[in-house]
Enzyme design. Structure first.
Site, mmCIF file in Angstrom:
data_model
loop_
_atom_site.group_PDB
_atom_site.id
_atom_site.type_symbol
_atom_site.label_atom_id
_atom_site.label_comp_id
_atom_site.label_asym_id
_atom_site.label_seq_id
_atom_site.Cartn_x
_atom_site.Cartn_y
_atom_site.Cartn_z
ATOM 1 N N GLU A 135 0.849 -1.255 0.068
ATOM 2 C CA GLU A 135 -0.038 0.070 -0.139
ATOM 3 C C GLU A 135 0.879 1.368 0.000
ATOM 4 O O GLU A 135 2.062 1.277 0.290
ATOM 5 C CB GLU A 135 -0.835 -0.017 1.098
ATOM 6 C CG GLU A 135 -0.241 0.028 2.506
ATOM 7 C CD GLU A 135 -1.070 0.318 3.846
ATOM 8 O OE1 GLU A 135 -1.859 1.272 3.591
ATOM 9 O OE2 GLU A 135 -1.090 -0.571 4.585
ATOM 10 N N LYS A 154 -5.414 -2.530 13.943
ATOM 11 C CA LYS A 154 -4.755 -1.667 14.847
ATOM 12 C C LYS A 154 -5.521 -1.519 16.007
ATOM 13 O O LYS A 154 -6.738 -1.471 16.133
ATOM 14 C CB LYS A 154 -4.924 -0.147 13.994
ATOM 15 C CG LYS A 154 -4.340 0.026 12.503
ATOM 16 C CD LYS A 154 -4.356 1.146 12.103
ATOM 17 C CE LYS A 154 -3.505 1.311 10.820
ATOM 18 N NZ LYS A 154 -4.181 0.378 9.867
#
Length: 315
Positions: free
Chosen positions: A26, A160
């Site tokens: 990414e 996360k």
């Protein structure tokens, strides 16, 4: 009419012609996930790690409206240093192309573009997921619904820890997204080794991961992603007590300032960087480099043997 088709970097074009293993990366990590100037240095380290483990890196991003699979070094440097880089999820790609934007792709967009380009393995840091207080805000990352319909293998360190991890795992189960720990039955917590939740499945080698992905393809039943949750070793994690304290203060500051939507994750990551005096950044870098290495090993394990490609074996 403007050609909006996917474009391929020269190194990725060569890899496709030669049947070499490719790993998608990414660009949001470069533009929005890490502070300058560390972002450019780390982006180059990630690509080199993929190469060191036998695969070809394909960092995905948008330059002047062109959606490129395999940015070259100058293009990565541009996204790392420019101030006008949009954060692109799947929904943004067409409009960003039409307006000639510079953009960095999220986990969702990178997964979707990689799959469209025929790339089967993607390395990232941590996934997005269900945000805290989502029952009131309905704030849930597009990563989840995209992964539910994108047959790609994603190597990550869990989601996360800033998110509602339990709710995210429940949503992935509902959406049919397979989650397997890499040599563990515990779901990692991004900065910390153990995120506090059990997993049903563990895969113990790159070859076993490649076999699971191949089984999905041959069965033709599921088109959802395979998530490979790769935890940091305990001696490389952020101190759990420091992590928990920093998360508490970050969430309190988040609420006080009214930060929401796409700004939540960058805000909290910056808070972690500041409050831990850079230790969280070092952990974040270790995460992505370890994941890039494993993703490359999986891509190599899944690649056809040279003889099958018609190259023959060395004598």
């Amino acid at each position: 009419m403007t050609d909006f088709a996917l474009q391929f970097g020269a190194h990725v074009q060569r890899a496709r012609r030669e049947g070499r293993p490719v790993v998608a990366l990414e660009s949001t990590l470069v533009s929005h996930g890490l502070p300058r100037p560390d972002n450019l240095r780390v982006a180059r380290e990630i690509e080199q790690t993929v190469r060191d483990h036998g695969a070809v890196p394909a960092t995905i991003g948008m330059i002047g409206g062109r959606l490129i699979v395999g940015l070259d070094d100058a293009q990565i440097e541009h996204l790392a240093g420019a101030d006008d880089v949009a954060k692109l999820s799947v929904r943004d790609l067409a409009v960003a192309a039409a307006t000639g934007a510079n953009g960095a792709t999220t986990v969702a967009a990178t997964s979707a573009v990689a799959a469209a380009a025929g790339i089967d393995v993607f390395a990232t840091g941590g996934l997005g997921g269900v945000h805290r207080e989502a029952a009131q805000t309905f704030d849930e990352s597009a990563d989840l619904t995209t992964l539910a319909r994108t047959p790609i293998t994603v190597v990550c360190a869990g989601v996360k820890s800033l998110l509602d991890v339990g709710a995210t795992l429940e949503r992935m189960e509902t959406l049919g997204v397979t989650v397997a720990g890499y040599r563990t039955r515990r779901f990692p917590g991004f900065f910390v080794t153990d995120g506090g939740f059990d997993l049903d499945w563990s895969l113990d080698s790159a070859q076993q991961v490649a076999d699971a992905a191949a089984a999905r393809t041959h069965q033709g039943v599921s088109r959802a992603a395979l998530i490979v949750a790769n935890p940091l070793p305990p001696d490389e994690q952020l101190d759990p007590a420091l992590h928990d304290q920093t998360l508490r203060t970050g969430l309190a500051e988040l609420a006080e300032r009214g930060v929401s939507g796409k700004d939540v994750t960058p805000f909290l990551l910056a808070h972690f960087h500041s409050r831990t005096e850079g230790r969280s950044l070092a952990v974040n870098v270790r995460i992505i480099l370890r994941n890039a290495a494993l993703a490359a090993q999986i891509a190599v394990a899944a690649a056809p043997a040279p003889a099958a490609l018609g190259f023959g074996l060395p004598g």
